[in-house]
Write a protein that holds these residues in place. Structure first.
Motif, mmCIF file in Angstrom:
data_model
loop_
_atom_site.group_PDB
_atom_site.id
_atom_site.type_symbol
_atom_site.label_atom_id
_atom_site.label_comp_id
_atom_site.label_asym_id
_atom_site.label_seq_id
_atom_site.Cartn_x
_atom_site.Cartn_y
_atom_site.Cartn_z
ATOM 1 N N ALA A 106 0.719 -1.058 -0.046
ATOM 2 C CA ALA A 106 0.455 -0.019 -0.119
ATOM 3 C C ALA A 106 1.003 1.205 0.402
ATOM 4 O O ALA A 106 1.886 1.079 1.031
ATOM 5 C CB ALA A 106 -0.410 -0.236 1.196
ATOM 6 N N ILE A 107 0.376 2.058 -1.740
ATOM 7 C CA ILE A 107 1.070 3.661 -1.115
ATOM 8 C C ILE A 107 -0.230 4.430 -0.754
ATOM 9 O O ILE A 107 -0.491 4.988 -1.744
ATOM 10 C CB ILE A 107 1.775 3.353 -2.011
ATOM 11 N N PRO A 108 0.317 5.341 0.124
ATOM 12 C CA PRO A 108 -0.784 6.370 0.296
ATOM 13 C C PRO A 108 -1.178 7.362 -0.960
ATOM 14 O O PRO A 108 0.223 7.770 -1.608
ATOM 15 C CB PRO A 108 -0.083 7.477 1.396
ATOM 16 N N ALA A 109 -2.197 6.704 -1.411
ATOM 17 C CA ALA A 109 -2.682 7.896 -2.742
ATOM 18 C C ALA A 109 -2.184 9.252 -3.192
ATOM 19 O O ALA A 109 -2.448 10.755 -3.951
ATOM 20 C CB ALA A 109 -4.172 7.871 -3.076
ATOM 21 N N THR A 110 -1.414 10.164 -1.457
ATOM 22 C CA THR A 110 -1.477 11.264 -1.312
ATOM 23 C C THR A 110 0.369 11.078 -1.462
ATOM 24 O O THR A 110 0.625 12.580 -1.416
ATOM 25 C CB THR A 110 -1.435 12.417 0.494
ATOM 26 N N ALA A 111 0.693 10.030 -1.234
ATOM 27 C CA ALA A 111 2.043 10.648 -1.533
ATOM 28 C C ALA A 111 2.827 10.287 -2.844
ATOM 29 O O ALA A 111 1.703 9.845 -3.679
ATOM 30 C CB ALA A 111 2.748 9.040 -0.718
ATOM 31 N N ARG A 112 4.278 10.380 -3.251
ATOM 32 C CA ARG A 112 4.357 10.436 -4.638
ATOM 33 C C ARG A 112 5.329 9.150 -4.483
ATOM 34 O O ARG A 112 6.363 8.980 -4.541
ATOM 35 C CB ARG A 112 5.264 11.740 -5.097
ATOM 36 N N GLY A 113 4.509 8.373 -5.393
ATOM 37 C CA GLY A 113 5.559 6.256 -5.455
ATOM 38 C C GLY A 113 5.555 6.521 -6.387
ATOM 39 O O GLY A 113 5.689 7.321 -7.761
ATOM 40 N N THR A 114 6.360 5.637 -7.026
ATOM 41 C CA THR A 114 7.158 5.026 -7.491
ATOM 42 C C THR A 114 7.818 4.005 -7.617
ATOM 43 O O THR A 114 8.374 3.292 -6.607
ATOM 44 C CB THR A 114 9.063 5.839 -8.155
ATOM 45 N N ALA A 115 7.822 3.319 -9.119
ATOM 46 C CA ALA A 115 8.550 1.524 -9.326
ATOM 47 C C ALA A 115 9.944 1.751 -10.177
ATOM 48 O O ALA A 115 9.099 2.386 -11.066
ATOM 49 C CB ALA A 115 7.195 0.808 -9.499
ATOM 50 N N ALA A 116 10.729 0.785 -9.958
ATOM 51 C CA ALA A 116 11.894 1.573 -10.594
ATOM 52 C C ALA A 116 12.260 0.012 -10.865
ATOM 53 O O ALA A 116 12.616 -0.840 -9.732
ATOM 54 C CB ALA A 116 13.406 2.176 -10.390
ATOM 55 N N THR A 117 13.005 -0.733 -12.045
ATOM 56 C CA THR A 117 13.451 -1.615 -12.125
ATOM 57 C C THR A 117 14.981 -1.955 -13.009
ATOM 58 O O THR A 117 14.774 -0.563 -13.988
ATOM 59 C CB THR A 117 12.453 -2.998 -13.184
ATOM 60 N N THR A 118 16.014 -2.298 -12.337
ATOM 61 C CA THR A 118 16.745 -2.647 -12.812
ATOM 62 C C THR A 118 17.532 -3.697 -13.540
ATOM 63 O O THR A 118 16.978 -3.969 -12.496
ATOM 64 C CB THR A 118 18.499 -1.899 -11.394
ATOM 65 N N PHE A 119 17.616 -3.078 -15.354
ATOM 66 C CA PHE A 119 17.939 -4.657 -15.592
ATOM 67 C C PHE A 119 19.545 -4.406 -15.631
ATOM 68 O O PHE A 119 20.250 -3.469 -16.041
ATOM 69 C CB PHE A 119 17.262 -4.573 -16.738
ATOM 70 N N ASP A 120 20.116 -6.004 -15.920
ATOM 71 C CA ASP A 120 21.535 -5.815 -15.883
ATOM 72 C C ASP A 120 22.472 -7.132 -16.375
ATOM 73 O O ASP A 120 21.530 -8.170 -16.139
ATOM 74 C CB ASP A 120 22.246 -5.788 -14.382
ATOM 75 N N ASN A 121 22.961 -6.753 -17.547
ATOM 76 C CA ASN A 121 23.191 -8.249 -18.575
ATOM 77 C C ASN A 121 24.400 -8.815 -17.720
ATOM 78 O O ASN A 121 25.276 -9.696 -19.152
ATOM 79 C CB ASN A 121 22.904 -8.413 -20.442
ATOM 80 N N GLY A 122 25.463 -8.041 -17.095
ATOM 81 C CA GLY A 122 26.786 -8.359 -16.883
ATOM 82 C C GLY A 122 27.407 -7.827 -17.413
ATOM 83 O O GLY A 122 28.269 -7.700 -16.411
ATOM 84 N N THR A 123 27.422 -6.632 -18.497
ATOM 85 C CA THR A 123 28.348 -6.152 -18.468
ATOM 86 C C THR A 123 27.753 -4.510 -18.848
ATOM 87 O O THR A 123 28.390 -3.761 -18.543
ATOM 88 C CB THR A 123 28.991 -6.184 -19.586
#
Length: 133
Positions: A106-123
């Motif tokens: 749960a993220i409060p609707a009054t807050a600023r939410g983010t979701a971040a995915t880091t992709f790494d292929n080894g190099t």
């Protein structure tokens, strides 16, 4: 008698409309990142109800990978007047496709939410970030 029936129908209609207005709205947001020839796409699905955003699941695609060295990390957080709060993290081998998230996030609707995915292929790595609003 007709007045009582009409009043009952109006009350039922009002209750139904109010329930629909409070029903959860599912949103889907997508971000793409690039680093040279490497890229990743991250999509987050979430619903908003009861004053909170509830992350439901994600879809990821990325590549190319070098052997089996690929990894992905996911971080869901929000900022409010007290700082940054992380509600979920996951780190693991790179996978393309759909993944569910645990119930109860749960993220409060009054807050600023983010979701971040880091992709790494080894190099090379890149980060795809989506807003949760």
């Amino acid at each position: 008698m007709k007045t009582v029936v009409r009043a009952g129908l109006v009350a039922m209609l009002a209750t139904t409309l109010a329930a629909r207005a409070q029903a959860a709205t599912v949103k889907q947001v997508t971000s793409v990142c690039h680093a040279g020839g490497f890229s990743g796409t991250f999509t987050l699905r979430y619903e908003t109800s009861g004053g909170y955003h509830h992350p439901l699941g994600s879809i990821t695609t990325s590549g190319p990978y070098i052997g089996d060295s690929g990894t992905q990390s996911l971080r869901i957080s929000y900022q409010d007047g007290l700082g940054t709060h992380t509600v979920y993290t996951r780190i693991g081998p790179a996978t393309n496709g759909t993944a569910s998230l645990p119930a109860g996030l749960a993220i409060p609707a009054t807050a600023r939410g983010t979701a971040a995915t880091t992709f790494d292929n080894g190099t090379t790595s890149c980060v795809a970030t989506v807003p949760i609003t």
